[in-house]
Motif scaffolding. Structure first.
Motif, PDB file in Angstrom:
ATOM      1  N   PRO A   1      30.106 -26.142  29.841  1.00  0.00           N
ATOM      2  CA  PRO A   1      30.073 -25.903  28.390  1.00  0.00           C
ATOM      3  C   PRO A   1      30.993 -24.780  27.946  1.00  0.00           C
ATOM      4  O   PRO A   1      31.621 -24.852  26.888  1.00  0.00           O
ATOM      5  CB  PRO A   1      28.597 -25.554  28.129  1.00  0.00           C
ATOM      6  N   THR A   2      31.060 -23.699  28.740  1.00  0.00           N
ATOM      7  CA  THR A   2      31.942 -22.574  28.382  1.00  0.00           C
ATOM      8  C   THR A   2      32.685 -22.129  29.630  1.00  0.00           C
ATOM      9  O   THR A   2      32.101 -21.958  30.694  1.00  0.00           O
ATOM     10  CB  THR A   2      31.118 -21.383  27.834  1.00  0.00           C
ATOM     11  N   GLY A   3      33.981 -21.930  29.507  1.00  0.00           N
ATOM     12  CA  GLY A   3      34.768 -21.419  30.616  1.00  0.00           C
ATOM     13  C   GLY A   3      35.155 -22.484  31.629  1.00  0.00           C
ATOM     14  O   GLY A   3      34.956 -23.680  31.419  1.00  0.00           O
ATOM     15  N   ALA A   4      35.727 -22.029  32.739  1.00  0.00           N
ATOM     16  CA  ALA A   4      36.199 -22.924  33.798  1.00  0.00           C
ATOM     17  C   ALA A   4      35.209 -22.912  34.953  1.00  0.00           C
ATOM     18  O   ALA A   4      34.655 -21.868  35.311  1.00  0.00           O
ATOM     19  CB  ALA A   4      37.571 -22.478  34.286  1.00  0.00           C
ATOM     20  N   ARG A   5      35.011 -24.080  35.554  1.00  0.00           N
ATOM     21  CA  ARG A   5      34.071 -24.233  36.670  1.00  0.00           C
ATOM     22  C   ARG A   5      34.806 -24.869  37.849  1.00  0.00           C
ATOM     23  O   ARG A   5      35.161 -26.053  37.810  1.00  0.00           O
ATOM     24  CB  ARG A   5      32.901 -25.108  36.243  1.00  0.00           C
ATOM     25  N   PHE A   6      35.077 -24.057  38.875  1.00  0.00           N
ATOM     26  CA  PHE A   6      35.734 -24.551  40.087  1.00  0.00           C
ATOM     27  C   PHE A   6      34.668 -24.884  41.129  1.00  0.00           C
ATOM     28  O   PHE A   6      33.779 -24.063  41.408  1.00  0.00           O
ATOM     29  CB  PHE A   6      36.698 -23.507  40.646  1.00  0.00           C
ATOM     30  N   VAL A   7      34.765 -26.081  41.698  1.00  0.00           N
ATOM     31  CA  VAL A   7      33.762 -26.571  42.650  1.00  0.00           C
ATOM     32  C   VAL A   7      34.441 -26.851  43.981  1.00  0.00           C
ATOM     33  O   VAL A   7      35.408 -27.620  44.045  1.00  0.00           O
ATOM     34  CB  VAL A   7      33.069 -27.847  42.135  1.00  0.00           C
ATOM     35  N   LEU A   8      33.929 -26.243  45.044  1.00  0.00           N
ATOM     36  CA  LEU A   8      34.402 -26.486  46.404  1.00  0.00           C
ATOM     37  C   LEU A   8      33.314 -27.233  47.169  1.00  0.00           C
ATOM     38  O   LEU A   8      32.164 -26.787  47.224  1.00  0.00           O
ATOM     39  CB  LEU A   8      34.710 -25.161  47.116  1.00  0.00           C
ATOM     40  N   ARG A   9      33.705 -28.365  47.769  1.00  0.00           N
ATOM     41  CA  ARG A   9      32.777 -29.122  48.615  1.00  0.00           C
ATOM     42  C   ARG A   9      33.354 -29.191  50.025  1.00  0.00           C
ATOM     43  O   ARG A   9      34.502 -29.591  50.215  1.00  0.00           O
ATOM     44  CB  ARG A   9      32.573 -30.538  48.074  1.00  0.00           C
ATOM     45  N   LEU A  10      32.532 -28.823  51.002  1.00  0.00           N
ATOM     46  CA  LEU A  10      32.912 -28.882  52.412  1.00  0.00           C
ATOM     47  C   LEU A  10      31.801 -29.571  53.196  1.00  0.00           C
ATOM     48  O   LEU A  10      30.612 -29.424  52.873  1.00  0.00           O
ATOM     49  CB  LEU A  10      33.122 -27.473  52.983  1.00  0.00           C
ATOM     50  N   PRO A  11      32.147 -30.315  54.261  1.00  0.00           N
ATOM     51  CA  PRO A  11      31.106 -30.950  55.069  1.00  0.00           C
ATOM     52  C   PRO A  11      30.218 -29.913  55.761  1.00  0.00           C
ATOM     53  O   PRO A  11      30.699 -28.860  56.185  1.00  0.00           O
ATOM     54  CB  PRO A  11      31.895 -31.761  56.097  1.00  0.00           C
ATOM     55  N   PHE A  12      28.925 -30.216  55.830  1.00  0.00           N
ATOM     56  CA  PHE A  12      28.021 -29.358  56.587  1.00  0.00           C
ATOM     57  C   PHE A  12      28.474 -29.270  58.042  1.00  0.00           C
ATOM     58  O   PHE A  12      29.015 -30.231  58.604  1.00  0.00           O
ATOM     59  CB  PHE A  12      26.588 -29.919  56.576  1.00  0.00           C
ATOM     60  N   ALA A  13      28.251 -28.118  58.667  1.00  0.00           N
ATOM     61  CA  ALA A  13      28.525 -27.981  60.101  1.00  0.00           C
ATOM     62  C   ALA A  13      27.545 -28.863  60.869  1.00  0.00           C
ATOM     63  O   ALA A  13      26.359 -28.963  60.523  1.00  0.00           O
ATOM     64  CB  ALA A  13      28.369 -26.531  60.529  1.00  0.00           C
ATOM     65  N   ALA A  14      28.035 -29.518  61.932  1.00  0.00           N
ATOM     66  CA  ALA A  14      27.158 -30.374  62.739  1.00  0.00           C
ATOM     67  C   ALA A  14      26.125 -29.507  63.453  1.00  0.00           C
ATOM     68  O   ALA A  14      26.439 -28.411  63.897  1.00  0.00           O
ATOM     69  CB  ALA A  14      27.995 -31.139  63.765  1.00  0.00           C
TER      70      ALA A  14
ATOM     71  N   GLU B   1      38.205 -13.788  37.469  1.00  0.00           N
ATOM     72  CA  GLU B   1      38.256 -12.455  36.866  1.00  0.00           C
ATOM     73  C   GLU B   1      39.369 -12.370  35.827  1.00  0.00           C
ATOM     74  O   GLU B   1      39.211 -11.730  34.772  1.00  0.00           O
ATOM     75  CB  GLU B   1      38.468 -11.404  37.958  1.00  0.00           C
ATOM     76  N   ARG B   2      40.492 -13.045  36.109  1.00  0.00           N
ATOM     77  CA  ARG B   2      41.631 -12.995  35.184  1.00  0.00           C
ATOM     78  C   ARG B   2      41.285 -13.642  33.847  1.00  0.00           C
ATOM     79  O   ARG B   2      41.773 -13.218  32.794  1.00  0.00           O
ATOM     80  CB  ARG B   2      42.819 -13.705  35.835  1.00  0.00           C
ATOM     81  N   HIS B   3      40.424 -14.677  33.863  1.00  0.00           N
ATOM     82  CA  HIS B   3      40.178 -15.451  32.642  1.00  0.00           C
ATOM     83  C   HIS B   3      38.803 -15.195  32.018  1.00  0.00           C
ATOM     84  O   HIS B   3      38.564 -15.613  30.881  1.00  0.00           O
ATOM     85  CB  HIS B   3      40.323 -16.945  32.941  1.00  0.00           C
ATOM     86  N   ALA B   4      37.893 -14.546  32.727  1.00  0.00           N
ATOM     87  CA  ALA B   4      36.538 -14.353  32.197  1.00  0.00           C
ATOM     88  C   ALA B   4      36.538 -13.379  31.023  1.00  0.00           C
ATOM     89  O   ALA B   4      37.308 -12.409  30.984  1.00  0.00           O
ATOM     90  CB  ALA B   4      35.627 -13.834  33.303  1.00  0.00           C
ATOM     91  N   SER B   5      35.660 -13.632  30.084  1.00  0.00           N
ATOM     92  CA  SER B   5      35.469 -12.681  28.974  1.00  0.00           C
ATOM     93  C   SER B   5      34.578 -11.533  29.420  1.00  0.00           C
ATOM     94  O   SER B   5      34.907 -10.357  29.210  1.00  0.00           O
ATOM     95  CB  SER B   5      34.839 -13.396  27.777  1.00  0.00           C
ATOM     96  N   THR B   6      33.427 -11.868  30.018  1.00  0.00           N
ATOM     97  CA  THR B   6      32.503 -10.807  30.440  1.00  0.00           C
ATOM     98  C   THR B   6      31.865 -11.067  31.803  1.00  0.00           C
ATOM     99  O   THR B   6      31.468 -10.119  32.485  1.00  0.00           O
ATOM    100  CB  THR B   6      31.360 -10.657  29.420  1.00  0.00           C
ATOM    101  N   THR B   7      31.777 -12.345  32.217  1.00  0.00           N
ATOM    102  CA  THR B   7      30.915 -12.665  33.357  1.00  0.00           C
ATOM    103  C   THR B   7      31.525 -13.736  34.264  1.00  0.00           C
ATOM    104  O   THR B   7      32.174 -14.676  33.777  1.00  0.00           O
ATOM    105  CB  THR B   7      29.530 -13.161  32.879  1.00  0.00           C
ATOM    106  N   ILE B   8      31.278 -13.584  35.578  1.00  0.00           N
ATOM    107  CA  ILE B   8      31.563 -14.613  36.576  1.00  0.00           C
ATOM    108  C   ILE B   8      30.246 -15.006  37.236  1.00  0.00           C
ATOM    109  O   ILE B   8      29.429 -14.140  37.561  1.00  0.00           O
ATOM    110  CB  ILE B   8      32.534 -14.110  37.670  1.00  0.00           C
ATOM    111  N   GLU B   9      30.053 -16.305  37.436  1.00  0.00           N
ATOM    112  CA  GLU B   9      28.873 -16.800  38.149  1.00  0.00           C
ATOM    113  C   GLU B   9      29.339 -17.496  39.423  1.00  0.00           C
ATOM    114  O   GLU B   9      30.260 -18.319  39.402  1.00  0.00           O
ATOM    115  CB  GLU B   9      28.082 -17.775  37.276  1.00  0.00           C
TER     116      GLU B   9
END
Length: 404
Positions: A391-404, A312-320
């Motif tokens: 291509p535009t903006g920052a993309r943060f990716v979180l990966r966590l193991p599936f629950a057993a 939200e701090r860095h977005a111009s108009t949209t967060i996905e």
């Protein structure tokens, strides 16, 4: 959390050691003793803890002052070498007689094989010494008896001694590994304590200074706008509250004590987090169902909230926000359409107190702890948080193991 709560319980650690061992300060004061050491020397914790080593275990006055037979003199020299060099010092065999009772003046002949290992602080100075020892009195006495009776007669006894030495050697090796882990844990605890204090002093200084200035102005100016002043004081107080919350979360993460876990559906987590927020930009979501992980829901909400705050701090108009399955991982992506993060800075943004120029401009009062906390939460549950290409903006990716 008080820093005192984060200290390692030395007594509990040393109870696990197989060989007799002491933990000493650089002044040779006993900090902790293993149960096996107390048993081997016939002492209680009260006899040794908090006392100088050579007061608790004095020289045998009946022996000549010869380093070859006077164990305390040689041991002191060995410990002084550890302090001077910062390196372990090995004393393979040394006579060090033990008083039958504290201050009795009666000594029993005893022989020991010892090694002293330093624990170094961040500045390279010796902070503690692990002094471990193995008594070999019985071994030497059996050799003496064997020599008197002849080799053939003593062969079964010598074979038994050989087996005992083999077993003891394996115990020594295992003990060395345990002590290495203990030393590493002690260093990490000291580092975490220092880092916590630095974080606290760094982050609390500015808001506290602001509060003091506002209060001083309110006190000295009789016609000051009280409502405006109270509003600024409230903002500073809220900022202090946010910083304290961040510091407490870091302290909890640094203790390495995991919070209680549960099955968390990531799509529901995102929906709940967005419902409780009033964002200033548009939000687009793509949320797959049944993407479930095993973690603390509270901590994952904190992680997600920090990512949304940053977007939200860095977005111009949209967060996905995207939730998807990528076996064996569950994935959350938070993407903004702002200026993005240069590849050279993609790891730096997860460092504590790191704030890029754009972040400082958009939020001058930020502490630079949000993304650091988010990554440490991810790591705590076996996951990974990173910045990926977009291509535009920052993309943060979180990966966590599936629950057993």
């Amino acid at each position: 959390m008080d820093c005192e709560d984060r200290e390692i319980d030395y007594r509990a650690v040393f109870k696990l050691l197989v060989l007799p061992a002491l933990l000493l300060t650089p002044d040779f004061v006993v900090v902790a003793a293993s149960d096996s050491f107390l048993k081997a020397t016939g002492r209680s914790p009260a006899d040794v803890l908090g006392r100088h080593l050579f007061t608790a275990f004095p020289c045998n006055p009946n022996l000549p002052h010869d380093p070859d037979v006077q164990g305390p003199l040689s041991l002191r020299a060995s410990l002084e070498r550890v302090i001077a060099t910062g390196e372990p010092d090995d004393m393979p065999l040394q006579r060090f007689d033990i008083e039958t009772n504290c201050s009795s003046g009666m000594f029993v002949e005893r022989y020991w094989s010892t090694i002293s290992t330093p624990i170094l602080g961040p500045d390279g100075e010796v902070e503690l010494i692990i002094h471990r020892t193995e008594e070999v009195t019985d071994f030497l006495q059996q050799l003496r008896r064997s020599g008197k009776r002849g080799v053939m007669e003593a062969r079964p006894e010598l074979e038994a001694i050989r087996k005992d030495v083999y077993v003891r050697a394996r115990e020594v090796k295992a003990c060395n590994e345990n002590l290495k882990q203990t030393a590493s844990a002690l260093r990490e605890a000291a580092d975490r304590q220092r880092r916590f204090l630095l974080d606290a002093s760094h982050d609390l200084r500015n808001p506290i200074t602001g509060l003091l200035i506002e209060l001083e102005l309110a006190h000295s100016e009789p016609h000051i706008d009280l409502q405006s002043t109270l509003h600024r004081l409230q903002l500073d107080a809220e900022r202090l509250n946010d910083i304290v919350a961040d510091l407490l979360e870091l302290a909890r993460l640094d203790t390495a004590l995991p919070a209680a876990t549960e099955r968390v559906d990531l799509a529901h987590l995102v929906t709940d987090e967005l419902e409780r927020r009033s964002l200033t930009v548009a939000v687009v979501t793509r949320l797959d169902e049944q993407v479930v992980v095993q973690a603390s829901r509270t901590r994952l909400a904190r992680l997600l909230g920090n990512l949304i705050d940053n977007a939200e701090r860095h977005a111009s108009t949209t967060i996905e926000i995207i939730v998807a399955a990528d076996p064996p991982n569950a994935v959350i992506e938070v993407i903004d359409n702002g200026a993005g993060i240069a590849p050279a800075d993609r790891e730096r943004v997860f460092e504590r107190h790191c704030r890029l120029d754009d972040a400082r401009r958009r939020d001058p009062g930020g502490s630079g702890l949000g993304l650091a906390i988010a990554r440490e939460i991810a790591i705590a549950y076996g996951g990974h948080l990173y910045v990926a290409d977009h291509p535009t903006g920052a993309r943060f990716v979180l990966r966590l193991p599936f629950a057993a």
